[in-house]
Design a protein around this motif. Structure first.
Motif, PDB file in Angstrom:
ATOM      1  N   GLY A   1     -42.556  25.338  19.011  1.00 23.19           N
ATOM      2  CA  GLY A   1     -43.082  24.641  17.911  1.00 23.19           C
ATOM      3  C   GLY A   1     -43.441  23.284  17.922  1.00 23.19           C
ATOM      4  O   GLY A   1     -44.508  22.823  17.468  1.00 23.19           O
ATOM      5  N   PHE A   2     -42.595  22.565  18.608  1.00 22.31           N
ATOM      6  CA  PHE A   2     -42.976  21.053  18.773  1.00 22.31           C
ATOM      7  C   PHE A   2     -44.249  20.907  19.683  1.00 22.31           C
ATOM      8  O   PHE A   2     -44.671  19.867  19.321  1.00 22.31           O
ATOM      9  CB  PHE A   2     -41.794  20.357  19.149  1.00 22.31           C
ATOM     10  CG  PHE A   2     -40.893  19.832  18.009  1.00 22.31           C
ATOM     11  CD1 PHE A   2     -41.132  18.950  17.088  1.00 22.31           C
ATOM     12  CD2 PHE A   2     -39.489  20.580  17.937  1.00 22.31           C
ATOM     13  CE1 PHE A   2     -40.303  18.558  16.098  1.00 22.31           C
ATOM     14  CE2 PHE A   2     -38.669  20.215  16.798  1.00 22.31           C
ATOM     15  CZ  PHE A   2     -39.179  19.146  16.094  1.00 22.31           C
ATOM     16  N   GLU A   3     -44.441  21.815  20.451  1.00 24.69           N
ATOM     17  CA  GLU A   3     -45.422  21.637  21.656  1.00 24.69           C
ATOM     18  C   GLU A   3     -46.811  21.808  20.585  1.00 24.69           C
ATOM     19  O   GLU A   3     -47.696  21.244  20.748  1.00 24.69           O
ATOM     20  CB  GLU A   3     -45.551  22.610  22.788  1.00 24.69           C
ATOM     21  CG  GLU A   3     -44.407  21.991  23.589  1.00 24.69           C
ATOM     22  CD  GLU A   3     -44.400  22.813  24.876  1.00 24.69           C
ATOM     23  OE1 GLU A   3     -45.043  23.837  24.891  1.00 24.69           O
ATOM     24  OE2 GLU A   3     -43.796  22.569  25.853  1.00 24.69           O
TER      25      GLU A   3
ATOM     26  N   GLN B   1     -31.579  22.275  12.585  1.00 22.01           N
ATOM     27  CA  GLN B   1     -30.319  21.942  13.246  1.00 22.01           C
ATOM     28  C   GLN B   1     -30.689  20.928  14.374  1.00 22.01           C
ATOM     29  O   GLN B   1     -31.466  21.200  15.407  1.00 22.01           O
ATOM     30  CB  GLN B   1     -29.564  23.009  13.937  1.00 22.01           C
ATOM     31  CG  GLN B   1     -28.929  23.979  12.612  1.00 22.01           C
ATOM     32  CD  GLN B   1     -27.790  24.779  13.360  1.00 22.01           C
ATOM     33  OE1 GLN B   1     -27.118  24.575  13.976  1.00 22.01           O
ATOM     34  NE2 GLN B   1     -28.340  26.023  12.824  1.00 22.01           N
ATOM     35  N   ALA B   2     -30.325  19.541  14.463  1.00 24.12           N
ATOM     36  CA  ALA B   2     -30.539  18.792  15.650  1.00 24.12           C
ATOM     37  C   ALA B   2     -30.016  19.414  16.864  1.00 24.12           C
ATOM     38  O   ALA B   2     -30.734  18.949  18.042  1.00 24.12           O
ATOM     39  CB  ALA B   2     -30.060  17.341  15.368  1.00 24.12           C
ATOM     40  N   ALA B   3     -28.937  20.122  16.851  1.00 29.45           N
ATOM     41  CA  ALA B   3     -28.287  20.657  18.008  1.00 29.45           C
ATOM     42  C   ALA B   3     -29.618  21.754  18.761  1.00 29.45           C
ATOM     43  O   ALA B   3     -29.369  21.670  20.022  1.00 29.45           O
ATOM     44  CB  ALA B   3     -27.104  21.391  17.809  1.00 29.45           C
ATOM     45  N   THR B   4     -30.289  22.119  18.143  1.00 30.58           N
ATOM     46  CA  THR B   4     -31.443  23.034  18.686  1.00 30.58           C
ATOM     47  C   THR B   4     -32.151  22.075  19.496  1.00 30.58           C
ATOM     48  O   THR B   4     -32.547  22.754  20.662  1.00 30.58           O
ATOM     49  CB  THR B   4     -32.341  23.412  17.572  1.00 30.58           C
ATOM     50  OG1 THR B   4     -31.725  24.132  16.646  1.00 30.58           O
ATOM     51  CG2 THR B   4     -33.550  24.334  18.326  1.00 30.58           C
TER      52      THR B   4
ATOM     53  N   LEU C   1     -32.255  31.083  22.329  1.00 27.50           N
ATOM     54  CA  LEU C   1     -33.528  31.573  21.631  1.00 27.50           C
ATOM     55  C   LEU C   1     -34.213  30.564  20.593  1.00 27.50           C
ATOM     56  O   LEU C   1     -35.406  30.303  20.709  1.00 27.50           O
ATOM     57  CB  LEU C   1     -33.643  33.082  21.158  1.00 27.50           C
ATOM     58  CG  LEU C   1     -34.707  33.462  20.438  1.00 27.50           C
ATOM     59  CD1 LEU C   1     -36.057  33.636  21.209  1.00 27.50           C
ATOM     60  CD2 LEU C   1     -34.340  35.030  19.614  1.00 27.50           C
ATOM     61  N   MET C   2     -33.485  29.942  19.873  1.00 28.55           N
ATOM     62  CA  MET C   2     -33.934  29.158  18.583  1.00 28.55           C
ATOM     63  C   MET C   2     -34.381  27.851  19.661  1.00 28.55           C
ATOM     64  O   MET C   2     -35.326  27.139  19.092  1.00 28.55           O
ATOM     65  CB  MET C   2     -32.751  28.818  17.749  1.00 28.55           C
ATOM     66  CG  MET C   2     -32.365  29.872  17.021  1.00 28.55           C
ATOM     67  SD  MET C   2     -33.672  30.387  15.815  1.00 28.55           S
ATOM     68  CE  MET C   2     -33.395  28.752  14.674  1.00 28.55           C
ATOM     69  N   SER C   3     -33.772  27.425  20.557  1.00 30.35           N
ATOM     70  CA  SER C   3     -34.309  25.958  21.424  1.00 30.35           C
ATOM     71  C   SER C   3     -35.656  26.254  21.975  1.00 30.35           C
ATOM     72  O   SER C   3     -36.331  25.563  21.738  1.00 30.35           O
ATOM     73  CB  SER C   3     -33.436  25.644  22.522  1.00 30.35           C
ATOM     74  OG  SER C   3     -31.822  25.384  22.012  1.00 30.35           O
TER      75      SER C   3
ATOM     76  N   ALA D   1     -39.024  25.217   9.734  1.00 30.31           N
ATOM     77  CA  ALA D   1     -37.654  25.457   9.333  1.00 30.31           C
ATOM     78  C   ALA D   1     -36.665  25.364  10.572  1.00 30.31           C
ATOM     79  O   ALA D   1     -35.486  24.721  10.625  1.00 30.31           O
ATOM     80  CB  ALA D   1     -37.324  26.595   8.460  1.00 30.31           C
ATOM     81  N   ALA D   2     -37.129  26.255  11.368  1.00 29.47           N
ATOM     82  CA  ALA D   2     -36.177  26.517  12.685  1.00 29.47           C
ATOM     83  C   ALA D   2     -36.459  25.200  13.576  1.00 29.47           C
ATOM     84  O   ALA D   2     -35.173  24.874  14.235  1.00 29.47           O
ATOM     85  CB  ALA D   2     -36.801  27.702  13.436  1.00 29.47           C
ATOM     86  N   MET D   3     -37.387  24.531  13.673  1.00 38.29           N
ATOM     87  CA  MET D   3     -37.598  23.489  14.460  1.00 38.29           C
ATOM     88  C   MET D   3     -36.628  22.354  13.896  1.00 38.29           C
ATOM     89  O   MET D   3     -36.018  21.684  14.788  1.00 38.29           O
ATOM     90  CB  MET D   3     -39.084  22.861  14.414  1.00 38.29           C
ATOM     91  CG  MET D   3     -40.064  23.545  15.278  1.00 38.29           C
ATOM     92  SD  MET D   3     -41.792  23.379  14.707  1.00 38.29           S
ATOM     93  CE  MET D   3     -42.220  21.661  14.980  1.00 38.29           C
ATOM     94  N   PHE D   4     -36.682  22.007  12.567  1.00 42.09           N
ATOM     95  CA  PHE D   4     -35.882  20.755  12.082  1.00 42.09           C
ATOM     96  C   PHE D   4     -34.502  21.369  11.205  1.00 42.09           C
ATOM     97  O   PHE D   4     -33.901  20.368  10.789  1.00 42.09           O
ATOM     98  CB  PHE D   4     -36.674  20.105  11.017  1.00 42.09           C
ATOM     99  CG  PHE D   4     -38.056  19.540  11.529  1.00 42.09           C
ATOM    100  CD1 PHE D   4     -37.909  18.524  11.858  1.00 42.09           C
ATOM    101  CD2 PHE D   4     -39.367  20.100  11.450  1.00 42.09           C
ATOM    102  CE1 PHE D   4     -39.001  17.617  12.488  1.00 42.09           C
ATOM    103  CE2 PHE D   4     -40.440  19.434  11.999  1.00 42.09           C
ATOM    104  CZ  PHE D   4     -40.150  18.076  12.558  1.00 42.09           C
TER     105      PHE D   4
END
Length: 206
Positions: free
Chosen positions: A66-68, A113-116, A58-60, A108-111
């Motif tokens: 978010g990035f889009e 964790q890089a694993a996301t 879900l976070m991914s 904050a969710a976007m950045f």
């Protein structure tokens, strides 16, 4: 208290995403669980697993969204380098900060964790956003009569500066009235980075 929303057939995934975005806006990433997203969407606790293997999935998906959105906003601000690369970069930096201020939980969710970004969709959206910044740096170098050598490194420096200023802003450390104007700080940082990049590129050219 939020009432349970009704979702139409086939729109469960979007209802869960919408509920998750609300939770991020209210409490940041720590407030987001699949159970709470389901409750907010008005479905059973098991329903999210039809679309998401777990919270990380879900976070991914939220990071991709978010990035889009983030990429579209900074690209619109860049406006293909009009009227000139320096002015357009300033507008793009302002758009970066505005997104972080408007969507602190999502940012904050976007950045966080890089694993996301291991998911191809999320990672691709993040790469596209960075590519927009890289293109802006290349345009600035070209308008300054310098080769594009070192453009990616300069883009990463600006990204690091923008992220730092954004995080200090949304956490309340930078206040345009009490302490400092975050937009001016980022402008100065980007200007300094680009002046250094132009000087290095011209030196390498000779």
């Amino acid at each position: 208290m939020h009432s349970k929303r009704r979702y139409h057939h086939g729109s469960l995934k979007q209802a869960l995403i919408d509920a998750s975005l609300e939770l991020l806006a209210e409490g940041g990433p720590s407030a987001l669980t699949l159970t709470e997203a389901a409750r907010r969407a008005g479905v059973s606790p098991a329903a999210p697993y039809r679309h998401f293997a777990g919270r990380d999935a879900l976070m991914s998906e939220l990071a991709r969204h978010g990035f889009e959105t983030f990429g579209a906003r900074i690209e619109a601000a860049w406006s293909e380098g009009r009227p000139d690369a320096q002015s357009a970069m300033r507008a793009m930096c302002a758009a970066y900060l505005k997104f972080a201020r408007d969507e602190p939980g999502l940012y904050a969710a976007m950045f966080g964790q890089a694993a996301t970004l291991a998911d191809p969709g999320a990672g691709g959206a993040a790469d596209h956003a960075l590519e927009i910044l890289w293109r802006a740096v290349v345009a600035w170098l070209q308008q300054a009569g310098a080769p594009a050598q070192g453009a990616r490194y300069a883009a990463l420096q600006i990204w690091a500066a923008a992220h730092g200023v954004a995080m200090l802003t949304i956490s309340g450390h930078f206040d345009s009235v009490k302490t400092a104007d975050s937009a001016l700080i980022l402008d100065a940082a980007a200007q300094g980075i680009m002046e250094g990049a132009v000087a290095r590129a011209k030196e390498a050219k000779t």
